[in-house]
Design a protein around this motif. Structure first.
Motif, PDB file in Angstrom:
ATOM      1  N   LEU A  75      41.417  45.298  50.528  1.00  0.00           N
ATOM      2  CA  LEU A  75      41.671  45.316  49.083  1.00  0.00           C
ATOM      3  C   LEU A  75      40.743  44.345  48.354  1.00  0.00           C
ATOM      4  CD1 LEU A  75      45.569  45.497  49.045  1.00  0.00           C
ATOM      5  CD2 LEU A  75      43.936  47.367  48.741  1.00  0.00           C
ATOM      6  N   ARG A  76      40.469  43.199  48.974  1.00  0.00           N
ATOM      7  CA  ARG A  76      39.596  42.211  48.335  1.00  0.00           C
ATOM      8  C   ARG A  76      38.174  42.727  48.136  1.00  0.00           C
ATOM      9  NH1 ARG A  76      42.957  38.932  51.280  1.00  0.00           N
ATOM     10  NH2 ARG A  76      41.559  38.832  53.079  1.00  0.00           N
ATOM     11  N   LEU A  77      37.764  43.725  48.918  1.00  0.00           N
ATOM     12  CA  LEU A  77      36.436  44.304  48.723  1.00  0.00           C
ATOM     13  C   LEU A  77      36.274  44.830  47.297  1.00  0.00           C
ATOM     14  CD1 LEU A  77      36.056  46.272  52.078  1.00  0.00           C
ATOM     15  CD2 LEU A  77      34.965  44.096  51.460  1.00  0.00           C
ATOM     16  N   VAL A  78      37.315  45.459  46.772  1.00  0.00           N
ATOM     17  CA  VAL A  78      37.260  45.984  45.404  1.00  0.00           C
ATOM     18  C   VAL A  78      37.305  44.838  44.399  1.00  0.00           C
ATOM     19  CG1 VAL A  78      38.458  47.393  43.661  1.00  0.00           C
ATOM     20  CG2 VAL A  78      38.204  48.234  46.010  1.00  0.00           C
ATOM     21  N   TYR A  79      38.199  43.870  44.602  1.00  0.00           N
ATOM     22  CA  TYR A  79      38.285  42.751  43.657  1.00  0.00           C
ATOM     23  C   TYR A  79      36.940  42.039  43.571  1.00  0.00           C
ATOM     24  CZ  TYR A  79      43.236  43.335  45.035  1.00  0.00           C
ATOM     25  OH  TYR A  79      44.467  43.832  45.343  1.00  0.00           O
ATOM     26  N   ASP A  80      36.334  41.813  44.730  1.00  0.00           N
ATOM     27  CA  ASP A  80      35.040  41.123  44.770  1.00  0.00           C
ATOM     28  C   ASP A  80      33.972  41.892  44.002  1.00  0.00           C
ATOM     29  OD1 ASP A  80      36.234  39.217  46.395  1.00  0.00           O
ATOM     30  OD2 ASP A  80      35.265  39.920  48.245  1.00  0.00           O
ATOM     31  N   ARG A  81      34.009  43.198  44.114  1.00  0.00           N
ATOM     32  CA  ARG A  81      33.023  44.040  43.423  1.00  0.00           C
ATOM     33  C   ARG A  81      33.065  43.799  41.913  1.00  0.00           C
ATOM     34  NH1 ARG A  81      34.572  49.590  44.858  1.00  0.00           N
ATOM     35  NH2 ARG A  81      34.191  48.799  46.942  1.00  0.00           N
TER      36      ARG A  81
END
Length: 180
Positions: A59-65
């Motif tokens: 999920l953090r992959l999207v937040y980081d983006r």
């Protein structure tokens, strides 16, 4: 000895064969070392813990983006789902995101510095504050939430629709009982 990560047979789980994994190996070690203890709960709790860690990272992959932390994403979503005019009091935001007001203040400060939210005095109580999405904040959260839902769909599609429905029911029931 079989290297970690490679199959070592299958563990029995309530009449079903389960794939061997790190949790199964840990349980086997404990069964050997402490045969007097029931280590069965590790099969569920250990896997849920590992799954939560893995899902969090995905999920953090999207937040980081989008240049967001998980907490900031939560705040923006809480404001967006409030509906027009996309604002809430900080205490409401804390309740909707299940964090302390102190943690909420730090999140709001970061979002305000980024131009994604504004703070103003409450019209009803001049001591109170209202946090609102800026147009840039609304645009960002709409894009991020769209990607977030696509990402969650990708993750959930790793199980069948029937498995997902059963899992949702089980988790909702378990959480309800814990909350009581």
């Amino acid at each position: 000895m079989v290297p970690e990560g490679q199959g070592q047979g299958r563990e029995q789980g309530r009449g079903r064969a389960l794939p061997s994994d790190r949790v199964a190996r840990i349980q086997a070690d404990w069964r050997r070392e402490r045969p007097d203890l029931d280590v069965g709960p590790q099969g569920v709790i250990g896997r849920l813990h590992r799954l939560a860690d893995r899902l969090g990272a995905e999920l953090r992959l999207v937040y980081d983006r989008y240049g967001l932390g998980e907490g900031e994403f939560d705040v923006l979503c809480a404001l967006r789902r409030a509906g027009e005019p996309f604002e809430r009091a900080p205490g409401e935001l804390a309740a909707h995101t299940m964090v302390t007001t102190g943690a909420m203040t730090k999140r709001i400060d970061r979002l305000e510095r980024s131009g994604l939210v504004t703070r103003r005095r409450s019209g009803d109580d001049q001591r109170g504050r209202i946090v609102a999405l800026t147009p840039a904040g609304r645009d960002l959260v709409d894009r991020a939430f769209t990607d977030h839902m696509s990402n969650e769909r990708r993750l959930l599609d790793l199980v069948t629709p029937e498995e997902a429905a059963a899992l949702e029911t089980l988790l909702a029931t378990w959480l309800h009982r814990l909350d009581d």
